[in-house]
Design a protein around this motif. Structure first.
Motif, PDB file in Angstrom:
ATOM      1  N   UNK A 254      95.225 -68.931 146.729  1.00  0.00           N
ATOM      2  CA  UNK A 254      93.771 -69.005 146.385  1.00  0.00           C
ATOM      3  C   UNK A 254      93.202 -69.131 147.699  1.00  0.00           C
ATOM      4  N   UNK A 255      93.436 -69.947 148.699  1.00  0.00           N
ATOM      5  CA  UNK A 255      92.855 -70.107 149.970  1.00  0.00           C
ATOM      6  C   UNK A 255      92.873 -68.638 150.526  1.00  0.00           C
ATOM      7  N   UNK A 256      93.865 -67.921 150.435  1.00  0.00           N
ATOM      8  CA  UNK A 256      94.087 -66.569 151.153  1.00  0.00           C
ATOM      9  C   UNK A 256      93.111 -65.491 150.401  1.00  0.00           C
ATOM     10  N   UNK A 257      92.928 -65.572 149.126  1.00  0.00           N
ATOM     11  CA  UNK A 257      91.804 -64.948 148.625  1.00  0.00           C
ATOM     12  C   UNK A 257      90.294 -65.234 148.885  1.00  0.00           C
ATOM     13  N   UNK A 258      90.186 -66.432 149.056  1.00  0.00           N
ATOM     14  CA  UNK A 258      88.940 -66.926 149.724  1.00  0.00           C
ATOM     15  C   UNK A 258      88.723 -66.536 150.983  1.00  0.00           C
ATOM     16  N   UNK A 259      89.757 -66.502 151.837  1.00  0.00           N
ATOM     17  CA  UNK A 259      89.722 -65.906 153.205  1.00  0.00           C
ATOM     18  C   UNK A 259      89.305 -64.757 153.315  1.00  0.00           C
ATOM     19  N   UNK A 260      89.993 -64.097 152.621  1.00  0.00           N
ATOM     20  CA  UNK A 260      89.489 -62.458 152.347  1.00  0.00           C
ATOM     21  C   UNK A 260      88.212 -62.140 152.073  1.00  0.00           C
ATOM     22  N   UNK A 261      87.653 -62.966 150.985  1.00  0.00           N
ATOM     23  CA  UNK A 261      86.490 -62.741 150.627  1.00  0.00           C
ATOM     24  C   UNK A 261      85.431 -63.171 151.878  1.00  0.00           C
ATOM     25  N   UNK A 262      85.806 -64.167 152.500  1.00  0.00           N
ATOM     26  CA  UNK A 262      84.793 -64.634 153.781  1.00  0.00           C
ATOM     27  C   UNK A 262      84.800 -63.569 154.516  1.00  0.00           C
ATOM     28  N   UNK A 263      85.969 -62.892 154.944  1.00  0.00           N
ATOM     29  CA  UNK A 263      86.027 -61.842 155.978  1.00  0.00           C
ATOM     30  C   UNK A 263      85.258 -60.802 155.719  1.00  0.00           C
ATOM     31  N   UNK A 264      85.410 -60.334 154.627  1.00  0.00           N
ATOM     32  CA  UNK A 264      84.356 -59.131 153.876  1.00  0.00           C
ATOM     33  C   UNK A 264      83.019 -59.523 154.115  1.00  0.00           C
ATOM     34  N   UNK A 265      82.586 -60.628 153.835  1.00  0.00           N
ATOM     35  CA  UNK A 265      81.223 -60.973 153.809  1.00  0.00           C
ATOM     36  C   UNK A 265      80.858 -61.176 155.504  1.00  0.00           C
ATOM     37  N   UNK A 266      81.595 -61.782 156.163  1.00  0.00           N
ATOM     38  CA  UNK A 266      81.174 -61.680 158.008  1.00  0.00           C
ATOM     39  C   UNK A 266      81.209 -60.249 158.217  1.00  0.00           C
ATOM     40  N   UNK A 267      82.164 -59.531 157.851  1.00  0.00           N
ATOM     41  CA  UNK A 267      81.858 -58.061 158.530  1.00  0.00           C
ATOM     42  C   UNK A 267      80.992 -57.200 157.879  1.00  0.00           C
ATOM     43  N   UNK A 268      80.586 -57.503 156.651  1.00  0.00           N
ATOM     44  CA  UNK A 268      79.409 -56.742 156.145  1.00  0.00           C
ATOM     45  C   UNK A 268      78.283 -57.234 156.585  1.00  0.00           C
ATOM     46  N   UNK A 269      78.136 -58.572 157.107  1.00  0.00           N
ATOM     47  CA  UNK A 269      76.946 -58.889 157.667  1.00  0.00           C
ATOM     48  C   UNK A 269      76.836 -58.649 159.283  1.00  0.00           C
ATOM     49  N   UNK A 270      77.948 -58.504 159.840  1.00  0.00           N
ATOM     50  CA  UNK A 270      78.215 -57.874 161.123  1.00  0.00           C
ATOM     51  C   UNK A 270      77.901 -56.436 161.205  1.00  0.00           C
ATOM     52  N   UNK A 271      78.009 -55.809 160.283  1.00  0.00           N
ATOM     53  CA  UNK A 271      77.538 -54.220 160.171  1.00  0.00           C
ATOM     54  C   UNK A 271      75.974 -53.962 159.809  1.00  0.00           C
ATOM     55  N   UNK A 272      75.688 -54.958 159.240  1.00  0.00           N
ATOM     56  CA  UNK A 272      74.072 -54.935 158.805  1.00  0.00           C
ATOM     57  C   UNK A 272      73.426 -55.481 160.287  1.00  0.00           C
ATOM     58  N   UNK A 273      73.751 -56.541 160.821  1.00  0.00           N
ATOM     59  CA  UNK A 273      73.122 -56.802 162.046  1.00  0.00           C
ATOM     60  C   UNK A 273      73.158 -55.844 163.273  1.00  0.00           C
ATOM     61  N   UNK A 274      74.322 -55.189 163.362  1.00  0.00           N
ATOM     62  CA  UNK A 274      74.516 -54.004 164.286  1.00  0.00           C
ATOM     63  C   UNK A 274      73.597 -52.855 163.780  1.00  0.00           C
ATOM     64  N   UNK A 275      73.610 -52.504 162.634  1.00  0.00           N
ATOM     65  CA  UNK A 275      72.657 -51.408 162.441  1.00  0.00           C
ATOM     66  C   UNK A 275      71.298 -51.678 162.407  1.00  0.00           C
TER      67      UNK A 275
END
Length: 710
Positions: free
Chosen positions: A469-490
């Motif tokens: 469960x922690x791994x799935x939560x961590x993967x979800x968090x990483x996907x969110x952070x990377x998505x926000x990173x791409x939005x910010x950079x764009x």
């Protein structure tokens, strides 16, 4: 296939994210320096490369002129010229113009940089880390700022050359192949031809080699790679006229030769130890140490004596500014006046590097698990880049690639643990845990054995697991952070770094876009309404644009090679009108223009730059004193401004007739205050053009004062 597809998509994103400037505005050259690069590229494309090498520019630095072939880094120009030739003669795309090639150089080489970053990190760590690092460098705002479409500057190709040189150097250490050593030297030569920041490479690589010697990681591969790189790279760099014998005469280059001498000594000692008996080796070692100390002492004395013949000990002004951040402000105000040479705000690191700077520290830790030649190189590169970028905001560009490399490594390690934890079945995990517990030796011995085995194998995959469960939560968090990173950079790439300096925009009340095109309006007026041989004076920031867009002769430009000439213009701008008129008449000046933002709130105008004119002029001419321009403790332009300030030519040319537009009690929108003298009058200069928004104001230098005519 998946790996290749991912890399191709990353390269495509790196290219596409830099096209906002074309979509929002048009295909136009940005900033100031790129206009000179575009001008000489036109010359090389139309008249040949020989014309470029022999080009003497009589329309700059009047009356001195400039030898372009011997004072410019030719890599960018020759690259664009070659690409234009290929497009015209191989692909037969005749509608493509030189300007189109220049505009697209930045996005094209950003894709190449992403590929080079992938190759380097893949070699140091893994394929996954390489892809992650490539995705970071493709979208990181710090690099976008220097590689958007239209940013035709040296850094557009230099960062690719820097990254690719480091990749080839590390590959030559790993393989020991002379082929890769020569390739690294050739790539370094391209870097030298592209950007003056090549001195970072020629110092970073010796530091890395010295660190390997200190931690006893000397090898034949290291000796082959380093010695070949230093010798061939230095010889190739000396071919370029802009470098020449500086490659062996300036202090920035001495570290490479110093480490080469140490490495030869280490190689000789290891060879003697391998071939001689123990008794003979001890005698030979004592003789070697004695001889080496004496020889190194003599050589060091000679080098120090030679360096002391220069007041700066053979260091360039920019290098001294990095070693001593206060040096430029004390002794070379022309360097300190450039905004790119200022120290960045701490928020710039987060704003321009975003997620990469957060993951960078974790990446440094990961590089020690295990520590290899490549991972040690990334650690040294990262630490030094953080320091240099903290001193000079321009060098944030050198920090960006290594921050992306380290971030890719850190994120790859985290994702490896999380993905492995997600794939493991809970039941199997419990059974495996019970079986291993019953069959295992005592905990102390097991831990020691596991740690020893992990160190021997160098495998980073055994650092542990987390609950699913922690791994799935961590993967979800990483996907969110990377998505926000791409939005910010764009967003930052599209809104913050895609606006050309000559075209500005603002939002209207109804959300529409309003364009300020005063620069091109003013340059067009100069080109269409003045004699072809007219001489135009302005601050050096606008020299390249004036020569390229107005096609008129200028006194100074952005090359800043002659501090005295720039100080003369600064002195004239800081002088009373009559004295400035006499100065400009001596220099055959026909027109003077200033940039003024008081009406529309444009903060990068000449009034805000004026104190630098005073400091640079005062550094050469003793009659210019900064304290004379300070009113009641600080620099101001209101009614409490100093009389000297209110009487300067810069003040008069900026605020002449300004009261007619905003009223006698109106405010300067940049300074947020009333202007001191609403009754500005001119006797020796005549206003001939003011742009729509009063941003560019052009004045004719009269043959005689107005009062004399009357």
């Amino acid at each position: 296939v998946i790996e290749f597809t991912c890399l191709a998509l990353i390269a495509a994103v790196a290219f596409a994210i830099r096209l906002f400037s074309i979509v929002k505005y048009e295909s136009v050259i940005h900033e100031f320096d790129p206009y000179f690069n575009y001008r000489v590229t036109q010359l090389a494309s139309e008249e040949g490369v020989d014309a470029f090498w022999n080009f003497f520019d009589s329309r700059t630095w009047y009356p001195l002129g400039r030898v372009v072939g011997g004072t410019v880094y030719p890599g960018l120009t020759l690259t664009a010229t070659w690409l234009y030739w290929v497009i015209q003669n191989v692909f037969k795309l005749h509608p493509v113009k030189v300007k189109d090639v220049c505009v697209m150089i930045g996005p094209l080489f950003s894709s190449f940089t992403a590929i080079a970053t992938y190759l380097m990190v893949r070699q140091v760590r893994s394929r996954g880390a390489g892809l992650l690092a490539a995705s970071f460098i493709a979208t990181i705002p710090s690099y976008i700022s220097r590689s958007v479409a239209g940013s035709y500057d040296n850094e557009a190709v230099a960062i690719f050359a820097l990254t690719f040189t480091f990749y080839l150097y590390l590959k030559s250490i790993r393989t020991g192949s002379m082929f890769w050593c020569v390739c690294a030297s050739v790539s370094y030569f391209y870097m030298v031809s592209s950007w003056g920041g090549y001195t970072f490479i020629i110092n970073l690589i010796p530091i890395h080699a010295l660190a390997l010697l200190i931690i006893d990681k000397y090898s034949a591969n290291l000796y082959t790679a380093y010695s070949t790189f230093i010798i061939n790279g230095t010889l190739l760099a000396m071919v370029l006229p802009v470098v020449g014998f500086n490659a062996v005469e300036t202090s920035e280059h001495y570290s490479g030769f110093f480490v080469l001498a140490i490495m030869n000594g280490v190689a000789l000692v290891k060879y003697l130890k391998k071939t001689l008996t123990e008794a003979a080796y001890k005698k030979a070692f004592r003789l070697f140490v004695t001889t080496s100390v004496a020889l190194m002492g003599l050589v060091s004395l000679a080098v120090i004596t030679f360096a002391m013949t220069s007041p700066t000990l053979r260091w360039s002004g920019r290098s001294l500014s990095l070693l001593d951040p206060t040096y430029a402000s004390k002794y070379i105000p022309i360097i300190a006046s450039v905004s790119e040479h200022q120290a960045p705000a701490w928020s710039s690191f987060v704003n321009d590097l975003r997620t990469a700077i957060i993951l960078m520290c974790s990446g440094i830790v990961s590089c020690f698990r295990p520590l290899s030649e490549g991972s040690l190189f990334l650690v040294i590169w990262g630490v030094l880049s953080v320091y240099f970028s903290a001193v000079m905001v321009r060098l944030m560009l050198v920090l960006a690639p290594v921050a992306c490399c380290l971030a890719g490594i850190a994120l790859s390690d985290v994702l490896e643990v999380l993905c492995r934890s997600c794939h493991e079945e809970p039941a199997n995990a419990e059974e495996g845990k019970g079986a291993s517990a019953s069959a295992s030796p005592p905990p102390g011995k097991k831990k020691k054995k596991g740690k020893h085995a992990q160190q021997q194998s160098g495998d980073v995959s055994g650092y542990g697991k987390v609950p699913r469960p922690m791994a799935l939560l961590g993967l979800s968090g990483i996907i969110f952070v990377l998505s926000y990173h791409l939005f910010h950079c764009s967003y930052l790439g599209g809104e913050g770094y895609s606006s050309p300096s000559i075209i500005m925009q603002s939002r209207t009340r109804d959300g529409g876009v309003y364009i300020f095109d005063d620069y091109r309006e003013g340059y067009s007026w100069l080109r269409e309404n003045t004699d072809y041989d007219a001489k135009v004076a302005s601050w050096w920031d606008y020299g390249y644009q004036t020569t390229a867009m107005a096609d008129r002769t200028v006194l100074v430009d952005n090359n800043t090679w002659n501090n005295t000439h720039i100080a003369t213009v600064g002195r004239a701008m800081a002088s009373p009108e009559k004295k400035a008129w006499e100065e400009f008449r001596k220099l055959d000046v026909d027109y003077v223009f200033v940039i003024f933002g008081g009406l529309v709130g444009y903060s990068s105008d000449d009034i805000n730059k004026f104190l630098w004119m005073v400091r640079i002029g005062g550094g050469v001419y003793g009659d210019i004193k900064e304290r004379d321009y300070i009113g009641e403790g600080y620099y101001r332009i209101d009614e409490k401004a100093s009389p000297t300030m209110l009487n300067t030519l810069m003040y008069k040319l900026s605020y002449y007739r300004f009261a007619e537009i905003v009223g006698r009690d109106g405010q300067d929108r940049v300074r947020g205050t009333k202007f001191g003298d609403p009754d500005v009058s001119l006797e020796y200069f005549q206003e001939v053009f003011t742009s729509k928004h009063w941003m560019l104001r052009i004045y004719k230098v009269l043959d005689e004062p107005v009062l004399t005519k009357a």
